[in-house]
Design a protein around this motif. Sequence first.
Motif, PDB file in Angstrom:
ATOM      1  N   ALA A 163      38.965  35.541  30.693  1.00  0.00           N
ATOM      2  CA  ALA A 163      39.468  36.851  30.475  1.00  0.00           C
ATOM      3  C   ALA A 163      40.575  36.718  29.263  1.00  0.00           C
ATOM      4  N   ALA A 164      41.093  35.595  29.418  1.00  0.00           N
ATOM      5  CA  ALA A 164      42.092  35.401  28.377  1.00  0.00           C
ATOM      6  C   ALA A 164      41.387  35.057  26.940  1.00  0.00           C
ATOM      7  N   GLY A 165      40.791  34.067  26.983  1.00  0.00           N
ATOM      8  CA  GLY A 165      40.004  33.632  25.840  1.00  0.00           C
ATOM      9  C   GLY A 165      39.019  34.664  25.179  1.00  0.00           C
ATOM     10  N   LEU A 166      38.460  35.641  25.862  1.00  0.00           N
ATOM     11  CA  LEU A 166      37.385  36.522  25.325  1.00  0.00           C
ATOM     12  C   LEU A 166      38.202  37.801  25.133  1.00  0.00           C
ATOM     13  N   PHE A 167      39.568  38.115  25.653  1.00  0.00           N
ATOM     14  CA  PHE A 167      40.194  39.244  25.145  1.00  0.00           C
ATOM     15  C   PHE A 167      40.793  38.965  23.951  1.00  0.00           C
ATOM     16  N   ALA A 168      41.363  37.615  23.743  1.00  0.00           N
ATOM     17  CA  ALA A 168      41.802  37.288  22.387  1.00  0.00           C
ATOM     18  C   ALA A 168      40.845  37.351  21.329  1.00  0.00           C
ATOM     19  N   ALA A 169      39.714  37.087  21.592  1.00  0.00           N
ATOM     20  CA  ALA A 169      38.375  36.875  20.589  1.00  0.00           C
ATOM     21  C   ALA A 169      38.453  38.533  20.213  1.00  0.00           C
ATOM     22  N   TRP A 170      38.117  39.352  21.292  1.00  0.00           N
ATOM     23  CA  TRP A 170      37.963  40.712  21.325  1.00  0.00           C
ATOM     24  C   TRP A 170      39.220  41.262  20.099  1.00  0.00           C
ATOM     25  N   ARG A 171      40.304  41.026  20.607  1.00  0.00           N
ATOM     26  CA  ARG A 171      41.497  41.632  19.787  1.00  0.00           C
ATOM     27  C   ARG A 171      41.476  41.102  18.189  1.00  0.00           C
ATOM     28  N   GLY A 223      22.735  41.518  42.128  1.00  0.00           N
ATOM     29  CA  GLY A 223      23.711  41.015  41.436  1.00  0.00           C
ATOM     30  C   GLY A 223      25.011  40.938  42.261  1.00  0.00           C
ATOM     31  N   TYR A 224      25.858  39.773  42.043  1.00  0.00           N
ATOM     32  CA  TYR A 224      27.217  39.790  43.013  1.00  0.00           C
ATOM     33  C   TYR A 224      28.241  39.136  42.122  1.00  0.00           C
ATOM     34  N   PRO A 225      29.536  38.996  42.530  1.00  0.00           N
ATOM     35  CA  PRO A 225      30.639  38.331  42.100  1.00  0.00           C
ATOM     36  C   PRO A 225      30.426  36.802  42.567  1.00  0.00           C
ATOM     37  N   ARG A 226      31.176  36.034  41.626  1.00  0.00           N
ATOM     38  CA  ARG A 226      31.188  34.717  42.046  1.00  0.00           C
ATOM     39  C   ARG A 226      32.785  34.371  42.103  1.00  0.00           C
ATOM     40  N   GLY A 227      33.694  35.556  41.928  1.00  0.00           N
ATOM     41  CA  GLY A 227      34.962  35.276  41.692  1.00  0.00           C
ATOM     42  C   GLY A 227      35.682  36.718  41.843  1.00  0.00           C
ATOM     43  N   ALA A 228      36.675  37.246  40.840  1.00  0.00           N
ATOM     44  CA  ALA A 228      37.070  38.544  40.691  1.00  0.00           C
ATOM     45  C   ALA A 228      36.293  39.490  41.075  1.00  0.00           C
ATOM     46  N   HIS A 229      36.653  40.686  41.797  1.00  0.00           N
ATOM     47  CA  HIS A 229      35.607  41.751  42.135  1.00  0.00           C
ATOM     48  C   HIS A 229      36.148  42.930  42.087  1.00  0.00           C
ATOM     49  N   TYR A 230      37.548  43.014  41.418  1.00  0.00           N
ATOM     50  CA  TYR A 230      37.770  44.485  41.421  1.00  0.00           C
ATOM     51  C   TYR A 230      39.046  44.757  40.498  1.00  0.00           C
ATOM     52  N   LEU A 231      39.346  45.879  39.997  1.00  0.00           N
ATOM     53  CA  LEU A 231      40.576  45.919  39.018  1.00  0.00           C
ATOM     54  C   LEU A 231      41.449  47.238  39.573  1.00  0.00           C
ATOM     55  N   PRO A 232      42.673  47.102  39.879  1.00  0.00           N
ATOM     56  CA  PRO A 232      43.480  48.333  40.352  1.00  0.00           C
ATOM     57  C   PRO A 232      43.395  49.115  38.860  1.00  0.00           C
ATOM     58  N   LEU A 233      43.636  50.549  39.254  1.00  0.00           N
ATOM     59  CA  LEU A 233      43.963  51.363  38.065  1.00  0.00           C
ATOM     60  C   LEU A 233      45.012  50.688  37.161  1.00  0.00           C
ATOM     61  N   GLY A 292      51.724  32.802  36.095  1.00  0.00           N
ATOM     62  CA  GLY A 292      52.049  32.024  37.599  1.00  0.00           C
ATOM     63  C   GLY A 292      51.239  32.844  38.434  1.00  0.00           C
ATOM     64  N   LEU A 293      50.305  33.828  38.054  1.00  0.00           N
ATOM     65  CA  LEU A 293      49.374  34.350  39.170  1.00  0.00           C
ATOM     66  C   LEU A 293      48.186  34.955  38.315  1.00  0.00           C
ATOM     67  N   SER A 294      47.075  34.933  39.095  1.00  0.00           N
ATOM     68  CA  SER A 294      45.808  35.192  38.648  1.00  0.00           C
ATOM     69  C   SER A 294      45.116  36.660  38.678  1.00  0.00           C
ATOM     70  N   VAL A 295      45.476  37.377  37.660  1.00  0.00           N
ATOM     71  CA  VAL A 295      44.958  38.647  37.890  1.00  0.00           C
ATOM     72  C   VAL A 295      44.330  38.982  36.376  1.00  0.00           C
ATOM     73  N   PHE A 296      43.335  39.926  36.129  1.00  0.00           N
ATOM     74  CA  PHE A 296      42.741  40.359  35.085  1.00  0.00           C
ATOM     75  C   PHE A 296      44.170  40.910  33.917  1.00  0.00           C
ATOM     76  N   GLU A 297      44.949  41.716  34.504  1.00  0.00           N
ATOM     77  CA  GLU A 297      45.772  42.101  33.667  1.00  0.00           C
ATOM     78  C   GLU A 297      46.830  41.038  32.877  1.00  0.00           C
ATOM     79  N   GLU A 298      46.970  40.042  33.558  1.00  0.00           N
ATOM     80  CA  GLU A 298      47.699  38.949  33.279  1.00  0.00           C
ATOM     81  C   GLU A 298      47.000  38.323  32.147  1.00  0.00           C
ATOM     82  N   ALA A 299      45.913  37.764  32.656  1.00  0.00           N
ATOM     83  CA  ALA A 299      45.110  36.839  31.626  1.00  0.00           C
ATOM     84  C   ALA A 299      44.803  37.688  30.389  1.00  0.00           C
TER      85      ALA A 299
END
Length: 539
Positions: free
Chosen positions: A70-78, A112-122, A518-525
């Motif tokens: 998420a961090a690397g691709l968000f940086a690339a997107w930006r 299809g199915y997730p191999r890791g993170a499976h949801y994003l809070p609003l 220090g914690l692994s969630v999409f918003e932080e990455a």
Amino acid sequence: MFSRRQFLQASAALGLSSVLPACRELSHFGIPIMVYLPGMEAGHRLRDHTPIAQPSSTRKVRVAILGSGAAGLFAAWRLRKSGRFQNPDDLLVVTGPERFGNAAAGSMQGVGYPRGAHYLPLPSLASRHVRELLFEMGVIEDNPYGEKPSYNEQVLVHSPEDRLWINGQWQDGVVPHTGMPAADQAQHQQFFAHTQQLQHATGHDGRKAFCIPIALSSRDPAWLALDQISFATWLKQHGYTAPSLLWYLDYACRDDYGIGLQETSAWAGLHYFASRGGEANNAATGAVLTWPTGLNPLLLHLQQGIKTIDGIAVHMAEHDSEVHIDVVQQGQTTRLIAEQVICAMPLHVAAKITDLRQYGFDPSQHQAPHAAWQISNFLLKRFPDEPVHTPLAWDNVVYGSHSLGFVNSTHQLIRVAKPAATVLSCYHAYAEESPSAVRVRLEHASAEALYEVAIADLATVYGWDNPLKARHYIEQVEITLRGHAMASPTPGFLSNSGIAALQSQQGRVQFAHSDLSGLSVFEEASWWGEQAALKLLQR
């Protein structure tokens, strides 16, 4: 009738307990199992300093991004959205051993199915960067930066959202209430009223006490003092003793952090409940966004138009006005010569390809613990029978379990009738023992041991510890092991000086990973990917 133990012993006898990456068919019962270990071989080669071939070619790029999570691709997107990186050699993402990292996905027989993170809070107002992405994707349909955006109904989690197996039956919602004493329920209400107040608390610096991204939270010492004690200690100090409440809060910590109440920072434990507060014009408070393949569609969108190379960065060094990165791809080594680099790798991996001490991070002092996880995906031939009043939900949790329940991957597929098959994704955080000990054990674990963990909650609910019964439903199983799945916010994590040094870098090499929070969630990455990209654009 076979017992579960006899079933597992039979599977071991058929060869499933040999080499972990193998896929063997249980010919006696007809259930093939694949064990998937993303990044383990590559990581161990780096750890063991395995010699690599000298570079046979060089390639110049303006910006190299190491890691496709998420961090690397968000940086690339930006960077791509800035309009300043249009040529093919301007921007290159080195994917690493697993494209998309913890947001990777799989498929069995078209399901299809997730191999890791499976949801994003609003996302709340503070996570503007996430809202921008969701608006571009069409997930947010209107008012993207307002108090209550309108979301695409296909992505808002459908009802029934979640349920809890307790006292031999299902109840709606995962907070225990069936058969709970009145005193316990009173403590539940008190705790949630307390954390609701904390959502609006601020420090003397005017910032919210608990915000996501964490970097925007108050630095008021009165609030930061919570990071010096465990969540368990804070709960005891405030008189929260109800076993049902403590189980639920422990479940929440294991679910987001991979550790229990005793190991979780009190600040992090309260942050879980008080930080987000995102709302929607067309959904109830607390709703989440999800897809059949978890968060994978977010990363698929981020990588559009981005040039990638399926390789592993094995060495990085700064040389005057450029940075050299050696990348191994199919046995060949290529040296990238980059003007600037965004290192979006987990820090325990980044420490193996460069000396992080030059950036103020000493792994022997500053490396945070990482929790080990197991995600087990069960392809079902048919759906199990469910009570009419509490049908199969998206998220299904078992009270008192050491695992984290199971998610129905086809829940979001809007149909008149159920699909013919589905995948149930079972999550388990190895929170009861030392992460390093778990990793050693998992490296050599037998299929018997892994399957026992995988089937635990399904066995409790459906009786699938009976192998003859299980084979009528289970067609195929994939078990994903993540030895370093996520950083765990133990007491003191907010005062990590090495992390602070990486956060404040201003040179040719920027760091971007959820490890910086220090914690692994999409918003932080994604936040750290955004920050690294913005710094780079300012140079």
